[in-house]
Design a protein around this motif. Sequence first.
Motif, PDB file in Angstrom:
ATOM      1  N   GLU A 277      12.159  16.886  25.642  1.00 12.32           N
ATOM      2  CA  GLU A 277      12.801  18.202  25.774  1.00 12.32           C
ATOM      3  C   GLU A 277      13.417  18.388  27.165  1.00 12.32           C
ATOM      4  O   GLU A 277      14.551  18.846  27.298  1.00 12.32           O
ATOM      5  N   LEU A 278      12.648  18.000  28.206  1.00 13.76           N
ATOM      6  CA  LEU A 278      13.125  18.260  29.575  1.00 13.76           C
ATOM      7  C   LEU A 278      13.733  17.017  30.222  1.00 13.76           C
ATOM      8  O   LEU A 278      14.094  17.031  31.397  1.00 13.76           O
ATOM      9  N   ASP A 279      13.811  15.963  29.467  1.00 10.49           N
ATOM     10  CA  ASP A 279      14.507  14.736  29.863  1.00 10.49           C
ATOM     11  C   ASP A 279      13.977  14.109  31.161  1.00 10.49           C
ATOM     12  O   ASP A 279      14.710  13.991  32.140  1.00 10.49           O
ATOM     13  N   PHE A 280      12.712  13.761  31.150  1.00 11.08           N
ATOM     14  CA  PHE A 280      12.208  12.941  32.255  1.00 11.08           C
ATOM     15  C   PHE A 280      11.568  11.672  31.683  1.00 11.08           C
ATOM     16  O   PHE A 280      11.186  11.627  30.519  1.00 11.08           O
ATOM     17  N   SER A 281      11.500  10.629  32.543  1.00  9.03           N
ATOM     18  CA  SER A 281      10.883   9.367  32.118  1.00  9.03           C
ATOM     19  C   SER A 281       9.376   9.441  32.353  1.00  9.03           C
ATOM     20  O   SER A 281       8.901  10.271  33.136  1.00  9.03           O
ATOM     21  N   ILE A 282       8.655   8.548  31.689  1.00  2.00           N
ATOM     22  CA  ILE A 282       7.206   8.498  31.887  1.00  2.00           C
ATOM     23  C   ILE A 282       6.822   7.087  32.345  1.00  2.00           C
ATOM     24  O   ILE A 282       7.199   6.099  31.708  1.00  2.00           O
ATOM     25  N   VAL A 283       6.123   7.020  33.468  1.00  2.00           N
ATOM     26  CA  VAL A 283       5.568   5.744  33.916  1.00  2.00           C
ATOM     27  C   VAL A 283       4.085   5.799  33.576  1.00  2.00           C
ATOM     28  O   VAL A 283       3.342   6.603  34.145  1.00  2.00           O
ATOM     29  N   GLU A 284       3.690   4.996  32.613  1.00  2.00           N
ATOM     30  CA  GLU A 284       2.299   5.053  32.144  1.00  2.00           C
ATOM     31  C   GLU A 284       1.493   3.906  32.752  1.00  2.00           C
ATOM     32  O   GLU A 284       1.856   2.736  32.614  1.00  2.00           O
ATOM     33  N   ASP A 285       0.384   4.254  33.409  1.00  2.91           N
ATOM     34  CA  ASP A 285      -0.498   3.266  34.027  1.00  2.91           C
ATOM     35  C   ASP A 285      -1.738   3.164  33.133  1.00  2.91           C
ATOM     36  O   ASP A 285      -2.518   4.114  33.029  1.00  2.91           O
ATOM     37  N   ASP A 286      -1.900   1.993  32.502  1.00  2.00           N
ATOM     38  CA  ASP A 286      -2.978   1.845  31.509  1.00  2.00           C
ATOM     39  C   ASP A 286      -4.007   0.787  31.935  1.00  2.00           C
ATOM     40  O   ASP A 286      -4.552   0.096  31.085  1.00  2.00           O
ATOM     41  N   VAL A 287      -4.285   0.689  33.234  1.00  2.00           N
ATOM     42  CA  VAL A 287      -5.199  -0.380  33.689  1.00  2.00           C
ATOM     43  C   VAL A 287      -6.625  -0.249  33.164  1.00  2.00           C
ATOM     44  O   VAL A 287      -7.346  -1.234  33.104  1.00  2.00           O
ATOM     45  N   TYR A 288      -7.042   0.986  32.837  1.00  2.00           N
ATOM     46  CA  TYR A 288      -8.435   1.164  32.393  1.00  2.00           C
ATOM     47  C   TYR A 288      -8.572   1.264  30.868  1.00  2.00           C
ATOM     48  O   TYR A 288      -9.673   1.397  30.352  1.00  2.00           O
ATOM     49  N   GLY A 289      -7.434   1.208  30.167  1.00  2.00           N
ATOM     50  CA  GLY A 289      -7.447   1.438  28.714  1.00  2.00           C
ATOM     51  C   GLY A 289      -8.389   0.533  27.940  1.00  2.00           C
ATOM     52  O   GLY A 289      -8.931   0.921  26.911  1.00  2.00           O
ATOM     53  N   ASP A 290      -8.602  -0.695  28.431  1.00  2.00           N
ATOM     54  CA  ASP A 290      -9.436  -1.657  27.697  1.00  2.00           C
ATOM     55  C   ASP A 290     -10.926  -1.435  27.913  1.00  2.00           C
ATOM     56  O   ASP A 290     -11.728  -2.247  27.471  1.00  2.00           O
ATOM     57  N   LEU A 291     -11.301  -0.366  28.611  1.00  2.00           N
ATOM     58  CA  LEU A 291     -12.718  -0.208  28.949  1.00  2.00           C
ATOM     59  C   LEU A 291     -13.360   1.072  28.414  1.00  2.00           C
ATOM     60  O   LEU A 291     -14.007   1.813  29.176  1.00  2.00           O
ATOM     61  N   PRO A 292     -13.198   1.350  27.099  1.00  2.00           N
ATOM     62  CA  PRO A 292     -13.935   2.514  26.582  1.00  2.00           C
ATOM     63  C   PRO A 292     -15.420   2.167  26.491  1.00  2.00           C
ATOM     64  O   PRO A 292     -15.763   1.012  26.249  1.00  2.00           O
ATOM     65  N   ILE A 293     -16.287   3.167  26.687  1.00  2.00           N
ATOM     66  CA  ILE A 293     -17.728   2.909  26.593  1.00  2.00           C
ATOM     67  C   ILE A 293     -18.101   2.595  25.148  1.00  2.00           C
ATOM     68  O   ILE A 293     -18.910   1.734  24.865  1.00  2.00           O
ATOM     69  N   ALA A 294     -17.499   3.316  24.237  1.00  2.00           N
ATOM     70  CA  ALA A 294     -17.800   3.092  22.818  1.00  2.00           C
ATOM     71  C   ALA A 294     -16.547   3.374  22.011  1.00  2.00           C
ATOM     72  O   ALA A 294     -15.598   3.982  22.502  1.00  2.00           O
ATOM     73  N   GLY A 295     -16.562   2.925  20.772  1.00  2.00           N
ATOM     74  CA  GLY A 295     -15.452   3.239  19.861  1.00  2.00           C
ATOM     75  C   GLY A 295     -14.228   2.398  20.141  1.00  2.00           C
ATOM     76  O   GLY A 295     -14.262   1.409  20.862  1.00  2.00           O
ATOM     77  N   HIS A 296     -13.110   2.838  19.537  1.00  2.00           N
ATOM     78  CA  HIS A 296     -11.873   2.062  19.622  1.00  2.00           C
ATOM     79  C   HIS A 296     -11.225   2.163  20.979  1.00  2.00           C
ATOM     80  O   HIS A 296     -11.399   3.151  21.687  1.00  2.00           O
ATOM     81  N   ARG A 297     -10.429   1.163  21.266  1.00  2.00           N
ATOM     82  CA  ARG A 297      -9.618   1.253  22.465  1.00  2.00           C
ATOM     83  C   ARG A 297      -8.591   2.373  22.238  1.00  2.00           C
ATOM     84  O   ARG A 297      -7.889   2.398  21.219  1.00  2.00           O
ATOM     85  N   PRO A 298      -8.502   3.344  23.168  1.00  2.00           N
ATOM     86  CA  PRO A 298      -7.552   4.433  22.950  1.00  2.00           C
ATOM     87  C   PRO A 298      -6.112   3.927  23.031  1.00  2.00           C
ATOM     88  O   PRO A 298      -5.817   2.991  23.773  1.00  2.00           O
ATOM     89  N   ARG A 299      -5.250   4.566  22.237  1.00  2.00           N
ATOM     90  CA  ARG A 299      -3.835   4.173  22.276  1.00  2.00           C
ATOM     91  C   ARG A 299      -3.172   4.755  23.520  1.00  2.00           C
ATOM     92  O   ARG A 299      -3.500   5.867  23.931  1.00  2.00           O
ATOM     93  N   PRO A 300      -2.227   4.039  24.086  1.00  2.00           N
ATOM     94  CA  PRO A 300      -1.471   4.628  25.205  1.00  2.00           C
ATOM     95  C   PRO A 300      -0.341   5.500  24.677  1.00  2.00           C
ATOM     96  O   PRO A 300      -0.020   5.454  23.482  1.00  2.00           O
ATOM     97  N   LEU A 301       0.272   6.286  25.529  1.00  2.00           N
ATOM     98  CA  LEU A 301       1.433   7.098  25.126  1.00  2.00           C
ATOM     99  C   LEU A 301       2.508   6.215  24.513  1.00  2.00           C
ATOM    100  O   LEU A 301       3.234   6.614  23.610  1.00  2.00           O
TER     101      LEU A 301
END
Length: 472
Positions: A277-301
């Motif tokens: 809507e507001l036309d900006f880019s997103i820089v997503e930093d997902d370095v910790y994504g692979d480390l959930p305590i339990a359950g599935h790995r969360p999806r990134p944006l």
Amino acid sequence: MLLVSTLYESLADALEALIDGGVYAAGSRMPSIRALSKQRNLSVTTCVNAYHELERRGRLESKPRAGFNVLARSPLSFVQPSTISVRNRPTPINTQQRIRRMLEAAGDPRVVNFGAANPHPSFLPGVSLERSYRQVLRSQRHRCLGQEFPPGAIELRTVITRRLAAFQVYTSPDELLITNGCQEAVTIALKLTTCPGDVVAIESPTYYGLLEVLRALGLRAIEIPANSEDGISIEALRLAATEWKVVALIIIANHSNPLGVTLSDRKKQSILALAEELDFSIVEDDVYGDLPIAGHRPRPLKAWDHNQRVYYCASATKTVSPGLRIGWLLPGRGDMQKAIHLQYVSTVSVQSVGQFVLTEYLARSHVDRQRRLMAKEFDLCRIRMLNEIANTFPKGTQVTNPQGGFVIWVELPHDADTVETMARALQDGIAFAPGTLFSVNKRFKNCLRLNAAMKWSDRTRNALGQLSEYFR
Ligand SMILES: Cc1ncc(COP(=O)(O)O)c(C=O)c1O
């Protein structure tokens, strides 16, 4: 499998009720595994798992050769750090010498390192990596001695592409750039999306390394309040992006640093919708994504990004080895050729041996299991640390209780000054990250971030006790 897990959880529940009822008092020793197994007519495995579950819940502590002891109940509540005002102005970033001092301390074996957020080497897959190094040097010696020019070794890009697909980020190896850690990925992403002087929205608090990249690129940061319950405030982001021409947002959507928060899928999609809507880019930093305590790995944006608005950055730093210095970038908007050129200009290429070693390691079947075990170990460390904080830090201290990653954010009473304390602590051989590092406006003076992925020992416990003394 399901049955076993139900059984040990039921046993853990029953034992926890006995602890709550005072049958097993704080400080007392629990029955030995063998005695419990006999008493309850349950397998040894079930009993061991139940004790570990209670350890995870922060009710027991295991001591080498001394069994399991009951811990005192934590008087801490897991409350969100207080939020800050939205009425910020974009601010030039100031150089922060404290980061350098903290990094120096991280390399000093005499220092107890609660500062830099790297897992203690004993948690990393050293044996597997040693095997991979041997294998690669033997089978690909000539390539190892040569250079893998950007975008990097095709084998590694292929393995990573496959791993990304497991959490719904569909891409091809041709769209992936291997980088010198996540830090270079973020730097290139910002160079692709911004020009010096532009305004970039950041979570507040956020990882100080990102702030340093903004500073180096001559960008201005606008801090958007975040809390440990549901992360960045979308209302504040909308307000800021409307008032200032925000060109990009940097976000750590999974197990963030320092708050440890993971955004809900719905929130991730709302942020993407706002960016559209507001036309900006997103820089997503997902370095910790692979480390959930339990359950599935969360999806990134990135998993919902249909218009190439998200520049996805990650690395092997937190799960394989910080020393490898290997990360990756999925540039948005077909910026791959520009990204390749930017990397070539600044670092020429990424070390070849590390790329082959990581390929060899990631292709193994047990990697995910190893990663889950690592996350569990981090969880235990975190719980021990939270218990110690609960027992020693001043009344009114608040902490985060993240569901992944391995950092803890501590908010002390308002008059605490963690910047002043840092110098004293370093003299005593203790490092931590003071809260002001995580803000361009030097907020969070009474906060600090602790690295919980530490080898737990009397030395660690004493250092934490000493840290609490400074704030009394
Ligand atoms: C959120 C975040 N992003 C990036 C980095 C840097 O990653 P790398 O070492 O892969 O460059 C870190 C390291 O602590 C981090 O916590």
